[in-house]
Motif scaffolding. Structure first.
Motif, mmCIF file in Angstrom:
data_model
loop_
_atom_site.group_PDB
_atom_site.id
_atom_site.type_symbol
_atom_site.label_atom_id
_atom_site.label_comp_id
_atom_site.label_asym_id
_atom_site.label_seq_id
_atom_site.Cartn_x
_atom_site.Cartn_y
_atom_site.Cartn_z
ATOM 1 N N ARG A 37 0.832 -1.205 0.000
ATOM 2 C CA ARG A 37 0.000 0.000 0.000
ATOM 3 C C ARG A 37 0.868 1.256 0.000
ATOM 4 O O ARG A 37 0.520 2.262 -0.628
ATOM 5 C CB ARG A 37 -0.952 -0.023 1.192
ATOM 6 C CG ARG A 37 -2.051 -1.071 1.051
ATOM 7 C CD ARG A 37 -2.906 -1.168 2.305
ATOM 8 N NE ARG A 37 -3.700 0.036 2.525
ATOM 9 C CZ ARG A 37 -4.906 0.253 2.015
ATOM 10 N NH1 ARG A 37 -5.462 -0.652 1.206
ATOM 11 N NH2 ARG A 37 -5.569 1.359 2.285
ATOM 12 N N ALA A 38 2.004 1.209 0.691
ATOM 13 C CA ALA A 38 2.918 2.349 0.685
ATOM 14 C C ALA A 38 3.526 2.555 -0.702
ATOM 15 O O ALA A 38 3.701 3.689 -1.160
ATOM 16 C CB ALA A 38 4.021 2.150 1.730
ATOM 17 N N ARG A 39 3.854 1.448 -1.379
ATOM 18 C CA ARG A 39 4.368 1.565 -2.755
ATOM 19 C C ARG A 39 3.329 2.206 -3.661
ATOM 20 O O ARG A 39 3.647 3.071 -4.487
ATOM 21 C CB ARG A 39 4.756 0.181 -3.306
ATOM 22 C CG ARG A 39 6.013 -0.418 -2.718
ATOM 23 C CD ARG A 39 6.516 -1.581 -3.562
ATOM 24 N NE ARG A 39 5.554 -2.668 -3.671
ATOM 25 C CZ ARG A 39 5.476 -3.699 -2.840
ATOM 26 N NH1 ARG A 39 6.297 -3.770 -1.803
ATOM 27 N NH2 ARG A 39 4.593 -4.660 -3.044
ATOM 28 N N ARG A 40 2.088 1.764 -3.528
ATOM 29 C CA ARG A 40 1.018 2.324 -4.350
ATOM 30 C C ARG A 40 0.792 3.805 -4.038
ATOM 31 O O ARG A 40 0.547 4.606 -4.953
ATOM 32 C CB ARG A 40 -0.274 1.529 -4.132
ATOM 33 C CG ARG A 40 -0.250 0.131 -4.726
ATOM 34 C CD ARG A 40 -1.568 -0.591 -4.526
ATOM 35 N NE ARG A 40 -1.538 -1.930 -5.092
ATOM 36 C CZ ARG A 40 -1.769 -2.220 -6.367
ATOM 37 N NH1 ARG A 40 -2.071 -1.231 -7.216
ATOM 38 N NH2 ARG A 40 -1.721 -3.448 -6.805
ATOM 39 N N PHE A 41 0.894 4.162 -2.761
ATOM 40 C CA PHE A 41 0.702 5.567 -2.412
ATOM 41 C C PHE A 41 1.831 6.418 -2.994
ATOM 42 O O PHE A 41 1.586 7.516 -3.505
ATOM 43 C CB PHE A 41 0.632 5.756 -0.899
ATOM 44 C CG PHE A 41 0.349 7.171 -0.499
ATOM 45 C CD1 PHE A 41 -0.909 7.721 -0.688
ATOM 46 C CD2 PHE A 41 1.344 7.979 0.030
ATOM 47 C CE1 PHE A 41 -1.179 9.035 -0.357
ATOM 48 C CE2 PHE A 41 1.083 9.300 0.379
ATOM 49 C CZ PHE A 41 -0.180 9.827 0.178
ATOM 50 N N GLU A 132 -13.219 6.559 -1.533
ATOM 51 C CA GLU A 132 -12.558 7.307 -2.613
ATOM 52 C C GLU A 132 -11.066 7.019 -2.644
ATOM 53 O O GLU A 132 -10.475 6.765 -3.699
ATOM 54 C CB GLU A 132 -12.796 8.808 -2.439
ATOM 55 C CG GLU A 132 -12.083 9.664 -3.473
ATOM 56 C CD GLU A 132 -12.157 11.154 -3.187
ATOM 57 O OE1 GLU A 132 -11.312 11.901 -3.703
ATOM 58 O OE2 GLU A 132 -13.080 11.570 -2.454
ATOM 59 N N TYR A 133 -10.446 7.060 -1.470
ATOM 60 C CA TYR A 133 -9.004 6.794 -1.366
ATOM 61 C C TYR A 133 -8.687 5.367 -1.793
ATOM 62 O O TYR A 133 -7.705 5.129 -2.506
ATOM 63 C CB TYR A 133 -8.552 7.045 0.067
ATOM 64 C CG TYR A 133 -7.141 6.599 0.363
ATOM 65 C CD1 TYR A 133 -6.045 7.344 -0.042
ATOM 66 C CD2 TYR A 133 -6.909 5.414 1.075
ATOM 67 C CE1 TYR A 133 -4.746 6.930 0.240
ATOM 68 C CE2 TYR A 133 -5.627 4.997 1.361
ATOM 69 C CZ TYR A 133 -4.543 5.753 0.946
ATOM 70 O OH TYR A 133 -3.268 5.331 1.231
ATOM 71 N N GLU A 134 -9.498 4.395 -1.352
ATOM 72 C CA GLU A 134 -9.245 2.997 -1.689
ATOM 73 C C GLU A 134 -9.307 2.776 -3.193
ATOM 74 O O GLU A 134 -8.482 2.035 -3.748
ATOM 75 C CB GLU A 134 -10.242 2.094 -0.965
ATOM 76 C CG GLU A 134 -10.061 2.032 0.544
ATOM 77 C CD GLU A 134 -8.708 1.487 0.962
ATOM 78 O OE1 GLU A 134 -8.168 0.603 0.262
ATOM 79 O OE2 GLU A 134 -8.171 1.971 1.990
ATOM 80 N N ALA A 135 -10.271 3.399 -3.855
ATOM 81 C CA ALA A 135 -10.369 3.269 -5.309
ATOM 82 C C ALA A 135 -9.165 3.899 -5.999
ATOM 83 O O ALA A 135 -8.599 3.330 -6.943
ATOM 84 C CB ALA A 135 -11.662 3.911 -5.803
ATOM 85 N N TRP A 136 -8.766 5.063 -5.518
ATOM 86 C CA TRP A 136 -7.598 5.755 -6.080
ATOM 87 C C TRP A 136 -6.337 4.938 -5.862
ATOM 88 O O TRP A 136 -5.535 4.750 -6.778
ATOM 89 C CB TRP A 136 -7.482 7.130 -5.429
ATOM 90 C CG TRP A 136 -6.248 7.895 -5.768
ATOM 91 C CD1 TRP A 136 -6.040 8.663 -6.877
ATOM 92 C CD2 TRP A 136 -5.034 7.982 -4.990
ATOM 93 N NE1 TRP A 136 -4.771 9.229 -6.844
ATOM 94 C CE2 TRP A 136 -4.136 8.824 -5.695
ATOM 95 C CE3 TRP A 136 -4.634 7.434 -3.775
ATOM 96 C CZ2 TRP A 136 -2.867 9.121 -5.220
ATOM 97 C CZ3 TRP A 136 -3.370 7.718 -3.294
ATOM 98 C CH2 TRP A 136 -2.493 8.556 -4.021
ATOM 99 N N LEU A 137 -6.155 4.400 -4.635
ATOM 100 C CA LEU A 137 -4.961 3.621 -4.317
ATOM 101 C C LEU A 137 -4.905 2.356 -5.155
ATOM 102 O O LEU A 137 -3.841 1.976 -5.662
ATOM 103 C CB LEU A 137 -4.947 3.276 -2.830
ATOM 104 C CG LEU A 137 -3.641 2.698 -2.273
ATOM 105 C CD1 LEU A 137 -2.566 3.787 -2.230
ATOM 106 C CD2 LEU A 137 -3.858 2.107 -0.876
ATOM 107 N N GLY A 138 -6.055 1.701 -5.325
ATOM 108 C CA GLY A 138 -6.090 0.466 -6.090
ATOM 109 C C GLY A 138 -5.756 0.640 -7.559
ATOM 110 O O GLY A 138 -5.360 -0.311 -8.231
ATOM 111 N N ALA A 139 -5.892 1.861 -8.055
ATOM 112 C CA ALA A 139 -5.592 2.136 -9.460
ATOM 113 C C ALA A 139 -4.111 2.416 -9.703
ATOM 114 O O ALA A 139 -3.684 2.545 -10.861
ATOM 115 C CB ALA A 139 -6.419 3.329 -9.944
#
Length: 248
Positions: A37-41, A132-139
């Motif tokens: 999750r940190a990499r994705r962020f 909203e954040y979860e959708a953004w992070l998952g992309a």
């Protein structure tokens, strides 16, 4: 095997990936999940135009995502500005302007105040923690960014003797792949345990809270995060989770 320059140097991510890293009343993440999750962020920051040394701000109560926000920021080489949620809109706007923050990550309970402050200074990119954040992070991509300088907090002083001043700790010019080392050293200096249960009730926006958050990850300490200080709850959680360290 990935090279040292392209991975997060958190020992428990490598050796105990499925163990609980961060826990709150709303859930938990393992060390491997935290790293991903940190990499994705970090990748998301780049996608939003936040380059190395650029600033972005976070306005949120203590919650699970604080760990990945801080770790992802460190890996992206950016500067995160933790906003005190007790500040007024004009005070927040002043810090956003002074830091030249490019975007704001905000908790749902502080969304209205955060959006007002962001609009006042022309920040049009606001990401709300939650769906909203979860959708953004998952992309975002889960691949590590290329090596860069380690990011840090741009912490603002209390402003008791004048206007608040943004402070970056001096002598902290390290690479992102080596980010765990200085936090582990700080944790050892303050007699934090290693690979033992820690708890955080101090606000994560504060320098102490942020320091304990990063040092816990560097030392391999699972961290229980509570949203507020409550003495009865604290005693119960210390007993239930066998907490051996907590900042007060």
């Amino acid at each position: 095997h990935p090279t040292p320059q392209r991975r997060y140097v958190l020992s428990r991510t490598e050796h105990e990936p499925d163990a609980v890293a961060i826990q709150t009343q709303d859930g938990s993440v393992s060390w491997s999940m935290l790293a991903e999750r940190a990499r994705r962020f970090a990748q998301g920051l780049r996608a939003e135009g936040v380059a190395e040394h650029d600033a972005w701000a976070v306005l949120a109560r203590n919650r699970l995502e604080w760990a990945e926000l801080a770790l992802g920021n460190a890996r992206a080489g950016s500067r995160y500005v933790p906003l005190n949620y007790h500040l007024t809109v004009p005070e927040m706007a002043e810090l956003l302007t002074d830091s030249a923050s490019k975007l704001l990550v905000v908790g749902l309970g502080d969304e209205a105040v955060g959006r007002e402050a962001a609009a006042a200074v022309g920040i049009d990119r606001v990401i709300v923690l939650g769906p909203e954040y979860e959708a953004w992070l998952g992309a975002q991509s889960g691949e590590p960014l290329d090596e860069c300088s380690a990011g840090a907090a741009l912490q603002y002083t209390g402003g008791t003797t004048g206007r608040s001043k943004g402070v970056i700790r001096s002598g902290a010019s390290i690479t992102a792949s080596d980010l765990a080392r200085p936090f582990a050293q700080w944790g050892a200096m303050t007699h934090m345990p290693q690979r033992e249960q820690m708890m955080l009730a101090t606000p994560a926006y504060h320098a102490l809270g942020g320091g304990v958050l990063m040092a816990s990850m560097a030392l391999g300490n699972p961290l229980l995060i509570t949203d507020r200080w409550d003495p009865v709850q604290m005693l119960a959680l210390i007993e239930e989770h066998r907490v051996v360290g907590v900042p007060m």
